[in-house]
Design an enzyme around this catalytic site. Sequence first.
Site, PDB file in Angstrom:
ATOM      1  N   LYS A  72       0.830  -1.207   0.000  1.00 52.41           N
ATOM      2  CA  LYS A  72       0.000   0.000   0.000  1.00 52.41           C
ATOM      3  C   LYS A  72       0.865   1.258   0.000  1.00 52.41           C
ATOM      4  CE  LYS A  72      -3.797  -0.102   2.388  1.00 52.41           C
ATOM      5  NZ  LYS A  72      -4.778  -0.106   3.496  1.00 52.41           N
ATOM      6  N   GLU A 105      10.098  -5.790   3.927  1.00 55.29           N
ATOM      7  CA  GLU A 105      10.334  -7.075   3.263  1.00 55.29           C
ATOM      8  C   GLU A 105       9.936  -7.015   1.793  1.00 55.29           C
ATOM      9  OE1 GLU A 105       8.935  -8.098   7.541  1.00 55.29           O
ATOM     10  OE2 GLU A 105       8.453  -6.630   5.979  1.00 55.29           O
ATOM     11  N   GLY A 136      -5.288  -5.578   5.419  1.00 53.95           N
ATOM     12  CA  GLY A 136      -4.524  -6.492   4.569  1.00 53.95           C
ATOM     13  C   GLY A 136      -5.072  -7.898   4.551  1.00 53.95           C
ATOM     14  N   ARG A 137      -5.470  -8.397   5.713  1.00 54.70           N
ATOM     15  CA  ARG A 137      -5.955  -9.784   5.792  1.00 54.70           C
ATOM     16  C   ARG A 137      -7.361  -9.940   5.231  1.00 54.70           C
ATOM     17  NH1 ARG A 137      -5.284  -7.245  10.454  1.00 54.70           N
ATOM     18  NH2 ARG A 137      -6.954  -7.037  11.989  1.00 54.70           N
ATOM     19  N   GLU A 168      -4.564 -12.522  13.798  1.00 54.42           N
ATOM     20  CA  GLU A 168      -4.201 -11.111  13.727  1.00 54.42           C
ATOM     21  C   GLU A 168      -5.415 -10.248  14.053  1.00 54.42           C
ATOM     22  OE1 GLU A 168      -1.005  -9.518  10.977  1.00 54.42           O
ATOM     23  OE2 GLU A 168      -2.785  -8.636  10.033  1.00 54.42           O
ATOM     24  N   HIS A 218      -2.539 -39.091   9.565  1.00 57.79           N
ATOM     25  CA  HIS A 218      -1.339 -39.881   9.829  1.00 57.79           C
ATOM     26  C   HIS A 218      -0.280 -39.079  10.565  1.00 57.79           C
ATOM     27  CE1 HIS A 218      -2.614 -43.362   7.393  1.00 57.79           C
ATOM     28  NE2 HIS A 218      -3.322 -42.440   6.757  1.00 57.79           N
ATOM     29  N   LYS A 240       9.024  -5.050  14.155  1.00 57.08           N
ATOM     30  CA  LYS A 240       9.509  -4.392  12.940  1.00 57.08           C
ATOM     31  C   LYS A 240      10.333  -3.148  13.276  1.00 57.08           C
ATOM     32  CE  LYS A 240       5.533  -3.992  10.669  1.00 57.08           C
ATOM     33  NZ  LYS A 240       4.579  -3.792   9.552  1.00 57.08           N
TER      34      LYS A 240
END
Length: 553
Positions: free
Chosen positions: A215, A221, A277-278, A363, A394, A514
């Site tokens: 954005k 990152e 964002g999510r 979050e 399993h 961060k």
Amino acid sequence: MATRATPQVLEPLTKRKAWKALQTHYDKVRGLHLRKLFVDDPKRGERMTAEAAGLFLDYSKNRITDETLKLLIDLAEESGLQPRIDAMFRGDKINTTEKRAVLHVALRAPKEASILVDGEDVVRQVHKVLDKMAHFSNRVRSGEWKGHTGKRIRNVVNIGIGGSDLGPVMAYEALKHYSERAMTFRFVSNVDSTDFVEAVQGLDPSETLFIVSSKTFTTLETMTNAHTARDWSLQGLGGDEKSVAKHFVAVSTNAAEVAKFGIDTANMFEFWDWVGGRYSMDSAIGLSTMIAIGPDNFRAMLNGFHQMDEHFRTAPFERNLPVLMGLLAIWNNDFFGSETVAVLPYEQYLKRFPAYLQQLTMESNGKHVTLDGAEVTYATSPIYWGEPGTNGQHSFYQLIHQGTRIIPCDFIAFSNALNPLGRHHDMLLANVFAQTEALAFGKTPEEVKAEGTPDWLVPHRVFEGNRPSNTILAERLTPEILGKLVALYEHIVFTQGTIWQINSFDQWGVELGKVLAQRIIPELESQAEPALRHDSSTNNLISRYRKLKEKSQ
């Protein structure tokens, strides 16, 4: 749209009448076993179901009675759930800490709808961007969009992190059956250099398009990976700076930084601060998804989202899928003390769905204070996790069946396979139904002994049962159904957050690490020995890293 309603001033959760009634009720029913509940009510498995928008929910294998359900719905009503739903759909700024509207529902509203934020109709803005995305996607898919050397684009690499990565990755994997197989789609999120190196392995720069999703166009990152991608692309295209505009597009709102990077701002796709964002996979963040599956399938997915939105907004709570599942999760989390929820899709295409839900749920609702800043005195978000069936059977199903923790499970299955092959699908669905049956009813010592098991082995082969689960069934995994599933869990999160009286739409918890990383980076990179002012552990780790790094150079 729903009628306007002013949310009531709410008293603390644990002081609410319905909460106290649930506590009293829990003490009465906590010892009940699902075996008895089903014996006493032979129609329970047919009665405790709900169906909407192509999804069928069986919630009968939860440790509840009709009274439990009534009290949970009383809690939702006393918590002002409906007024808060109305406020979200209306565009009120319910994200109070950031003073923002919460309007992921506007991303899939039909063109004729109107939702105003600060006097602007955001639905018009959404459809303008969707049309721009569709035009661009069609150009790339048809080969009309050419790279710098005149070759068509055959590879798309999405660069983002968090919601700018998890949604696109999940959607691509989920809808791979519908994707353009002549194209390759890869995703880069981790600042670990391996992620980038492996993503571009074997790709031709002249045929590769990068979508940079940030954005602000400053996310550490994402922009580190974006600049590495830029260098890689330029190196493969003879160093011509003009080539960047043919091989990079942006999902951003920062036109100045986008242009500075070398991307033509005509190829910048906008999204808005009222989309977290999510919650953004159906916005311009989904550009890679649209290129993969085509605009028509993408719009079908949006239609699925919208159908579930409308169901959530209008359906009575007793038949409302997100409300029911949200309330049951609160019952298991806050009364039975279940700390996790396993999401178990019996559909290989949904292999990334649990990972996607981890961000959406934790979050959103991993909060320790209420909307007014008071410390919560009850459990908020459980830990969401999971793997596709039958693989999980399993590995971790042993813990679910015979461990000391109660782990509620959501099973997701489809009546029709996208890739039918002999007996495979019947065997797959048999496992779904068998697992929910085994979790609910288990196997008693008497049943184990009747099989001829030696007495010394009996305790090891007993299944206590009484483990809660939901089963969600749909006809087949389509773009529309994927939209419905994602919206279902979005609104489960909303239901829970409303009752817990927390803000499900901020994420201050991701900030501190961060900020500290920005302080540490120059300490790792400096040629001179830095003056370290952290705690003794962090100082020692930095010093040790620097020595190891120096030794390897």
